[in-house]
Design a protein around this motif. Structure first.
Motif, short mmCIF file in Angstrom:
data_model
loop_
_atom_site.label_atom_id
_atom_site.label_comp_id
_atom_site.label_asym_id
_atom_site.label_seq_id
_atom_site.Cartn_x
_atom_site.Cartn_y
_atom_site.Cartn_z
N GLY A 1 0.81 -1.21 0.00
CA GLY A 1 0.00 0.00 0.00
C GLY A 1 0.84 1.26 0.00
N ALA A 2 1.93 1.25 0.79
CA ALA A 2 2.80 2.43 0.84
C ALA A 2 3.44 2.70 -0.51
CB ALA A 2 3.89 2.21 1.90
N ILE A 3 3.90 1.64 -1.19
CA ILE A 3 4.53 1.81 -2.50
C ILE A 3 3.50 2.31 -3.53
CG2 ILE A 3 5.60 0.57 -4.42
CD1 ILE A 3 6.97 -1.20 -2.34
N MET A 4 2.30 1.75 -3.50
CA MET A 4 1.27 2.18 -4.44
C MET A 4 0.91 3.65 -4.23
SD MET A 4 -1.25 -1.15 -4.55
CE MET A 4 -2.30 -0.53 -5.86
N GLN A 5 0.77 4.05 -2.97
CA GLN A 5 0.45 5.45 -2.68
C GLN A 5 1.58 6.38 -3.09
OE1 GLN A 5 -0.78 5.71 1.44
NE2 GLN A 5 -2.36 4.14 1.17
N GLY B 1 10.58 -9.25 -1.70
CA GLY B 1 9.85 -8.03 -1.99
C GLY B 1 10.14 -6.92 -1.00
N LEU B 2 10.24 -7.27 0.28
CA LEU B 2 10.54 -6.27 1.30
C LEU B 2 11.95 -5.69 1.12
CD1 LEU B 2 9.03 -7.99 4.48
CD2 LEU B 2 8.06 -6.07 3.19
N VAL B 3 12.90 -6.55 0.78
CA VAL B 3 14.27 -6.07 0.56
C VAL B 3 14.31 -5.14 -0.66
CG1 VAL B 3 16.62 -6.78 -0.07
CG2 VAL B 3 15.36 -8.05 1.68
N LEU B 4 13.65 -5.54 -1.74
CA LEU B 4 13.61 -4.70 -2.94
C LEU B 4 12.95 -3.35 -2.64
CD1 LEU B 4 12.68 -7.23 -5.78
CD2 LEU B 4 14.79 -5.92 -5.56
N SER B 5 11.91 -3.38 -1.81
CA SER B 5 11.22 -2.13 -1.48
C SER B 5 12.14 -1.17 -0.73
CB SER B 5 9.96 -2.42 -0.65
OG SER B 5 10.30 -2.88 0.65
N LEU C 1 14.27 0.52 -3.22
CA LEU C 1 13.51 1.48 -4.01
C LEU C 1 13.04 2.69 -3.20
CD1 LEU C 1 11.15 -0.85 -6.09
CD2 LEU C 1 12.94 0.63 -7.01
N SER C 2 13.21 2.65 -1.89
CA SER C 2 12.57 3.65 -1.02
C SER C 2 12.96 5.08 -1.36
CB SER C 2 12.89 3.34 0.45
OG SER C 2 14.29 3.34 0.67
N ARG C 3 14.23 5.33 -1.62
CA ARG C 3 14.66 6.69 -1.95
C ARG C 3 14.03 7.16 -3.26
NH1 ARG C 3 18.08 10.83 -1.24
NH2 ARG C 3 18.91 11.80 -3.12
N SER C 4 14.02 6.27 -4.25
CA SER C 4 13.44 6.63 -5.55
C SER C 4 11.95 6.91 -5.44
CB SER C 4 13.69 5.50 -6.56
OG SER C 4 15.07 5.31 -6.77
N GLN D 1 15.72 11.24 -12.46
CA GLN D 1 15.25 9.89 -12.17
C GLN D 1 14.54 9.29 -13.38
OE1 GLN D 1 11.75 8.71 -9.42
NE2 GLN D 1 13.57 8.54 -8.13
N ASN D 2 14.81 8.01 -13.62
CA ASN D 2 14.12 7.28 -14.68
C ASN D 2 12.82 6.74 -14.07
OD1 ASN D 2 13.19 5.45 -16.63
ND2 ASN D 2 15.27 4.96 -17.30
N THR D 3 11.75 7.51 -14.22
CA THR D 3 10.49 7.17 -13.53
C THR D 3 9.89 5.86 -14.03
OG1 THR D 3 9.27 8.58 -15.08
CG2 THR D 3 9.98 9.59 -13.01
N SER D 4 10.10 5.56 -15.31
CA SER D 4 9.54 4.32 -15.86
C SER D 4 10.15 3.09 -15.19
CB SER D 4 9.76 4.25 -17.38
OG SER D 4 9.13 5.33 -18.02
N ILE D 5 11.46 3.13 -14.99
CA ILE D 5 12.14 2.00 -14.33
C ILE D 5 11.68 1.87 -12.88
CG2 ILE D 5 14.37 1.14 -13.53
CD1 ILE D 5 13.97 0.78 -16.49
N VAL D 6 11.55 3.00 -12.19
CA VAL D 6 11.11 2.98 -10.80
C VAL D 6 9.70 2.39 -10.70
CG1 VAL D 6 10.55 4.38 -8.77
CG2 VAL D 6 12.58 4.92 -10.14
N LYS D 7 8.81 2.83 -11.60
CA LYS D 7 7.44 2.32 -11.58
C LYS D 7 7.40 0.84 -11.91
CE LYS D 7 5.01 6.64 -12.62
NZ LYS D 7 4.13 7.35 -13.57
N LEU D 8 8.25 0.41 -12.84
CA LEU D 8 8.28 -1.01 -13.22
C LEU D 8 8.68 -1.86 -12.03
CD1 LEU D 8 8.24 -3.35 -15.25
CD2 LEU D 8 10.62 -2.77 -15.82
N PHE D 9 9.79 -1.50 -11.39
CA PHE D 9 10.25 -2.29 -10.24
C PHE D 9 9.29 -2.16 -9.06
CE2 PHE D 9 14.27 -2.37 -12.55
CZ PHE D 9 14.68 -3.67 -12.31
N GLY D 10 8.70 -0.98 -8.89
CA GLY D 10 7.71 -0.80 -7.83
C GLY D 10 6.50 -1.70 -8.04
#
Length: 346
Positions: A91-95, A218-222, A225-228, A244-253
Motif C-alpha cells: 500500500g505504501a509503494i502504491m500510494q 519483496g521487502l528487501v527490494l522495497s 527502491l525507497s529513496r526513488s 530519475q528514470n520514472t519508468s524504471i522505478v514504476k516497473l520495479f515498484g
C-alpha cells in the motif's frame, strides 16, 4: 542579505525526526515480538508463556505442547507478521508511486484479481500445489491492477484518486462475483470461501516455506527502491527534473507490489485495508521519507494483523472471527473519511 542554503541530494529530514523515528521503530519491533508471544499463547489448548518460550528456545519433539506451538501456532503468528508487512508495504509503494492516498492492494483490485485466479486454478486444476496457487495469485494480482488502471485511464479527465477507487471497487465486485459463480459451477465454494473470508487459521509450515522467500525478497527490494519512491512521490515532473528514470522505478515498484500481494493472498486470502490504513499512520509519525515509511509500514502492518488475529479469537470464543472482518471494521471508516476528503477536490 539572505544566505542561500546549499543544494544537496538529501531529502529534507531533521536529525531530531530521524532520532525520534528510530526510537519509535525500535519500540515497534519490541512490541511486534511481544505480540508474537501473546499470539502463540492464545488458543484452544491451554498453554503457558513458559511453554511458549521453552518451545521456541528449547524445542522438545516429544512434548505435545511444543509440537502444537511449532506446527500450528508459530506458523500462524509468522504468517500474520509477514502478510501484514507485505500488504502494508504494498500500500505504501502504491500510494507513493501514484500519489493517490486511496491506493491499496484491496481497493485497487490487486487482491481480488489474485483471489479470482486462485478460484480459476482450483476449478480447472484439481490437486494443484501451493506453489501453483502462488503462481496464479501473482498473475491475478497483475490482472486486477491492469484492469483498474486501464479503466481509469479511459475516463474523461484522466486518472484521479477517486476514479481509481471507484474503478477498483467495481473491478473487485466483478471479480468477486465471477469467483463466486466459479465456485458454484465447479462445486468448490467451500474452498473459495476461505480465500474471501481472509484468515490465517489454517496456515501450515509448508505454506510459510513457499511464500516467505517472495515476501522477504519483496521487502528487501522495497527498501532499495525507497529513496526513488520518495522522489517520485514529489511528482513525476520533479522526479524527471532530478534525473530519475520514472519508468524504471514504476516497473520495479509494480513488480514489488505484485510479489508482496500475490504471496500474501496465497497464504491468507483477501485481507483488506491494511495497505490503506498503515501507510497513512506511518506518514503521520515519520513524515514523507519512504526510507522510513517502508520499514515502519512493515513493522506496523505486522503488529496490526497479529493483533487483529488475537482479537478475532477473543470476540466470539471458542469460535474464530475471520481476521479480514476485524481489519474491515478498522479500515472501512478510514476509507470513507479519505474518500470524502479527496472527493472535495473533484
Amino acid at each position: 542579505m539572505a544566505i542561500k542554503k546549499p543544494v544537496t541530494n538529501e531529502l529534507p529530514y531533521t536529525y531530531k525526526n530521524r532520532f525520534v523515528s528510530l526510537v519509535i521503530l525500535i519500540f515497534g519491533i519490541v512490541l511486534l515480538f511481544f505480540s508474537i508471544i501473546v499470539s502463540i499463547h492464545f488458543g484452544a489448548a491451554d498453554l503457558t508463556y513458559h511453554d511458549v518460550l521453552n518451545a521456541i528456545f528449547h524445542y522438545d519433539l516429544h512434548n505435545s505442547a511444543h509440537v502444537i506451538i511449532h506446527e500450528l501456532r508459530l506458523p500462524r503468528a509468522i504468517a500474520a507478521v509477514f502478510v501484514g508487512a507485505a500488504l502494508a508495504v504494498s500500500g505504501a509503494i502504491m500510494q507513493g508511486m501514484t500519489r493517490n492516498p486511496l491506493a491499496s492492494p484491496s481497493i485497487m483490485g490487486v487482491t481480488a484479481g489474485a483471489s479470482f485466479l486462485i478460484a480459476i486454478s482450483l476449478a480447472l486444476i484439481p490437486g494443484i500445489t501451493h506453489l501453483g496457487l502462488m503462481s496464479f495469485s501473482f498473475i491475478g494480482a497483475g490482472l486486477g491492477a491492469a484492469l483498474v488502471f486501464g479503466i481509469s485511464s479511459l475516463s474523461k479527465g484522466g486518472i484521479t484518486p477517486v476514479k481509481l477507487a471507484l474503478a477498483g471497487s467495481a473491478i473487485t465486485s466483478l471479480l468477486s462475483s465471477l469467483s463466486t459463480a466459479t465456485g458454484i459451477k465447479f462445486n468448490i465454494s467451500k474452498d473459495i470461501s476461505y480465500w474471501y473470508a481472509g484468515g490465517i487459521s489454517s496456515v501450515q509450515p509448508q505454506h510459510i516455506q513457499f511464500a516467505l522467500p517472495f515476501i522477504i525478497g519483496g521487502l528487501v527490494l522495497s527498501l532499495f527502491l525507497s529513496r526513488s519512491i520518495s522522489i517520485l512521490s514529489l511528482g513525476e515532473d520533479v522526479a524527471k527534473g532530478l534525473g530519475q528514470n520514472t519508468s524504471i522505478v514504476k516497473l520495479f515498484g509494480t513488480i514489488v507490489v505484485l510479489l508482496l500481494t500475490g504471496a500474501a493472498v496465497s497464504i491468507a486470502g483477501m485481507i483488506g485495508f491494511i495497505g490503506l490504513v498503515i501507510p497513512h499512520i506511518t506518514r503521520f509519525i515519520v513524515g514523507t521519507d519512504y526510507r522510513w515509511i517502508i520499514p515502519f509500514s512493515a513493522v506496523l502492518g505486522g503488529i496490526l494483523l497479529i493483533v487483529a488475529d488475537i482479537v478475532g479469537r477473543m470476540v466470539n470464543a471458542p469460535y474464530e472471527t475471520p481476521v479480514g472482518a476485524i481489519t474491515a471494521i478498522i479500515g472501512v471508516p478510514f476509507f470513507l473519511y479519505l474518500a470524502r476528503k479527496e472527493g472535495r477536490g473533484l
